[in-house]
Design an enzyme around this catalytic site. Structure first.
Site, PDB file in Angstrom:
ATOM      1  N   LEU A 235       0.857  -1.185   0.000  1.00 18.53           N
ATOM      2  CA  LEU A 235       0.000   0.000   0.000  1.00 18.53           C
ATOM      3  C   LEU A 235       0.894   1.235   0.000  1.00 18.53           C
ATOM      4  O   LEU A 235       1.347   1.708   1.049  1.00 18.53           O
ATOM      5  CB  LEU A 235      -0.931  -0.017   1.217  1.00 18.53           C
ATOM      6  CG  LEU A 235      -1.773  -1.291   1.397  1.00 18.53           C
ATOM      7  CD1 LEU A 235      -2.728  -1.130   2.584  1.00 18.53           C
ATOM      8  CD2 LEU A 235      -2.544  -1.635   0.132  1.00 18.53           C
ATOM      9  N   ASP A 236       1.136   1.755  -1.194  1.00 19.23           N
ATOM     10  CA  ASP A 236       2.086   2.846  -1.371  1.00 19.23           C
ATOM     11  C   ASP A 236       1.567   4.151  -0.775  1.00 19.23           C
ATOM     12  O   ASP A 236       0.410   4.536  -1.005  1.00 19.23           O
ATOM     13  CB  ASP A 236       2.353   3.042  -2.876  1.00 19.23           C
ATOM     14  CG  ASP A 236       3.279   4.198  -3.155  1.00 19.23           C
ATOM     15  OD1 ASP A 236       4.466   4.096  -2.776  1.00 19.23           O
ATOM     16  OD2 ASP A 236       2.818   5.207  -3.731  1.00 19.23           O
ATOM     17  N   ALA A 237       2.431   4.827  -0.014  1.00 21.23           N
ATOM     18  CA  ALA A 237       2.132   6.162   0.540  1.00 21.23           C
ATOM     19  C   ALA A 237       0.795   6.199   1.266  1.00 21.23           C
ATOM     20  O   ALA A 237       0.114   7.229   1.274  1.00 21.23           O
ATOM     21  CB  ALA A 237       2.163   7.218  -0.570  1.00 21.23           C
ATOM     22  N   VAL A 238       0.433   5.095   1.894  1.00 22.18           N
ATOM     23  CA  VAL A 238      -0.910   4.973   2.476  1.00 22.18           C
ATOM     24  C   VAL A 238      -1.141   5.962   3.615  1.00 22.18           C
ATOM     25  O   VAL A 238      -2.286   6.352   3.889  1.00 22.18           O
ATOM     26  CB  VAL A 238      -1.153   3.521   2.942  1.00 22.18           C
ATOM     27  CG1 VAL A 238      -0.261   3.157   4.114  1.00 22.18           C
ATOM     28  CG2 VAL A 238      -2.621   3.281   3.273  1.00 22.18           C
TER      29      VAL A 238
END
Length: 583
Positions: A235-238
């Site tokens: 989950l990128d840059a969540v």
């Protein structure tokens, strides 16, 4: 679906979207994630340690890390994995492989397609059938040049409500910024002038998760990944997902609730899906994404890269040891992802509050001295160091005293520390290959991070790997030997007991014990350019057991002469040898 699932889902929907009809939205969520009911479990998975083992290790790579002008890069990647890493690493993280417009893949323009310059979904699925595959869910922002944002500009539903808007008159002084550009970008739309929120760049426009349709779209994208064999979702840059004007707009309660919702869905899907949160922030904030065993299965151990680097540059493990001693073990059903290098720079935010400012300043200077650069982030009225832009191998070409002849041994020590710690080890492709700084790519792209994102000519790389005297061959060979040996040690299970040893500052050591308490390993690492020794009595080696350093084969007498370590030498001293039959 069980009553327990329905109740948990209803509670999460109510927490995230209190003004929306919960029953209708819950039904839409189920339909988005499970268009085919055969993919559902009747009962959710219970937290446990069976998702991973000591045999798990990953390589992090772009889909086009290898090129030859003839074959599809994904074919070359698969060939490299089988030719050079089969039997060593069982997992691969392919960084964003979608059509994009900037940031080397993290400005996605089409979430449903594989970038045709790399290959297609069949190539992704084939790799997924042979290795545990991790993919990126780039869910905070999308490309400003993609269909979604173009439809937003034209006022077309549903995308006219997909992007977060604010006003230049709003109080945005509390917003936590990872970059220094203006937060808002002015655009002309069919509905007039608007200002859209751009956390990372003006080509990466932030989505508005206050609109449940945005969440539903990403649940469909999650399903697409899973159906194509992805088993670990990053989950990128969540942390930046939910925004509120007048707040820091990071780690907000709704963000955590969305992660819990995704975890709930993952626990009830037939496929064994693992969620990994990417939150490059100070340690306590990072650990919050474990939740109460109900958010991420795995979190990055972000303080490791700067702290390992500092220990090896300074010749002292003081700060690394102090931090590690205070780290809690991962909760049941959770694990750390340990790494030293990644596609980004060496993040310095996680070192805040751990390393003194003068030590951070010294690391900045050495990165520049060794051919790298530094990226900054905006604070209120000032800037601070965000990351060091340099390959990890080049960052270790010397110490604070300057370059020396210990680069390879020092670098191998850094990666061996990663292997020894509680958690799952991951190795960036350019760490495995000891890739030098790519100054040409920085000049071509104007991106500081490009220094660590080299594209290898595949034939030239294979020639280097076939030359036993090349640095590339020597480093990869040594790392493969240690990774394979690690995979045979139950004491290196990601959740095996860990205790930080209180040794002198030049030695960083941990004690690991297998889940069945049968095997112990004392992992010792000399982080200095000086030979050191320690009395085996200080390790409390149990008399009567046979102790051996499995890295060197040397037998260790628990009451005998001192244990010596050459500069940057590592030792794995265990009470027995393991030769399990690997599946």
């Amino acid at each position: 679906m069980s009553d327990a699932f329905s109740l948990k889902l209803a509670d999460l929907v109510a927490a995230i979207y209190p003004d929306v009809d919960g029953a209708i939205l819950s039904s839409k969520i189920i339909d988005a994630f499970w268009p085919d009911e055969r993919n559902r479990r009747r009962r959710g998975r219970k937290p446990g340690n069976s998702f991973w083992s000591e045999r798990d290790a990953l390589v992090i790579t772009y889909g086009n890390s290898f090129v030859d002008g003839v074959h599809k890069p994904l074919d070359l990647l698969r060939d490299f994995l089988h030719r050079n890493l089969s039997g060593t690493l069982n997992g691969v993280h392919i960084l964003p492989f979608f059509p994009f417009t900037s940031d080397d893949g993290f400005a996605v323009s089409d979430y449903t397609a594989v970038n045709p310059t790399l290959g297609d979904w069949s190539d992704i699925s084939r790799i997924a059938s042979e290795f545990k595959l991790m993919s990126d869910l780039v869910l905070n922002h999308v490309s400003s040049q993609g269909t979604w944002f173009n439809d937003y500009l034209q006022g077309r539903a549903p995308y006219d409500r997909f992007f977060f808007e604010a006003s230049p008159q709003d109080d945005l002084s509390q917003v936590v910024r990872p970059r220094t550009h203006p937060l808002l970008r002015e655009v002309e739309t069919a509905n007039g002038t608007r200002h859209v929120w751009c956390t990372f760049s003006h080509d990466q426009v932030d989505l508005d998760f206050r609109n449940p349709d945005v969440l539903l779209e990403f649940l469909r994208i999650m399903r697409l990944h899973i159906d194509n064999g992805v088993r670990i979702l990053r989950l990128d840059a969540v942390a930046f997902l939910w925004k509120e004007v007048g707040s820091p707009s990071i780690h907000l309660p709704q963000t955590h609730a969305i992660v819990r919702l995704m975890r709930l869905l993952s626990d009830y899907t037939v496929e064994p899906v693992i969620l990994l949160t990417e939150t490059n922030v100070p340690s306590a904030e990072n650990l919050s994404y474990f939740g109460n065993r109900n958010e991420a299965h795995v979190v990055y151990n972000f303080p490791l890269p700067p702290l390992i680097l500092h220990a090896l540059l300074s010749g002292s493990a003081r700060y690394l040891r102090g931090w590690q001693a205070a780290m809690p073990p991962a909760q049941l059903g959770c694990a750390y992802l340990n790494f030293s290098a990644s596609h980004d720079g060496i993040g310095m935010r996680p070192a805040e509050g751990i390393l003194p400012q003068d030590q951070i300043d010294a690391m900045v200077q050495i990165a520049r001295d060794f051919g790298g650069d530094v990226s900054m982030r905006a604070l209120s009225g000032t800037e601070s160091v965000y990351e060091l832009n340099i390959t990890y191998f080049e960052a270790l070409k010397g110490t604070f005293d300057g370059p020396d002849s210990h680069q390879i041994d020092r670098f191998l020590c850094s990666q061996t520390i990663v292997m020894a710690l509680e958690g799952i080890p991951a190795f960036y492709i350019h760490a495995l290959l000891a890739t030098p700084n790519d100054h040409d790519k920085v000049a071509r792209t104007g991106m500081k991070r490009a220094i660590n994102r080299h594209h290898w000519d595949y034939a030239a790389l294979q020639a280097l790997l076939e030359d036993p005297e090349s640095i590339t061959s020597r480093v990869l060979g040594a790392l493969k030997t240690r990774i394979k040996l690690r995979a045979k040690q139950p004491a290196f299970h990601p959740n095996a007991t860990q205790f930080t040893l209180q040794t002198e500052d030049r030695i960083f050591g941990v004690w690991r014990q297998s889940l069945d308490r049968d095997q112990s390993i004392f992992a010792l690492h000399n982080v200095s350019d000086q030979p050191v020794s320690l009395d085996p009595v200080t390790l409390n080696l149990i008399e009567g057991d046979s102790w051996v350093d499995i890295l060197s084969g040397e037998v260790i007498d628990p009451v005998g002469r001192k244990i010596s370590l050459a500069p940057y030498q590592c030792r794995w001293i265990t009470n027995r040898r393991y030769s399990p039959k690997l599946p």
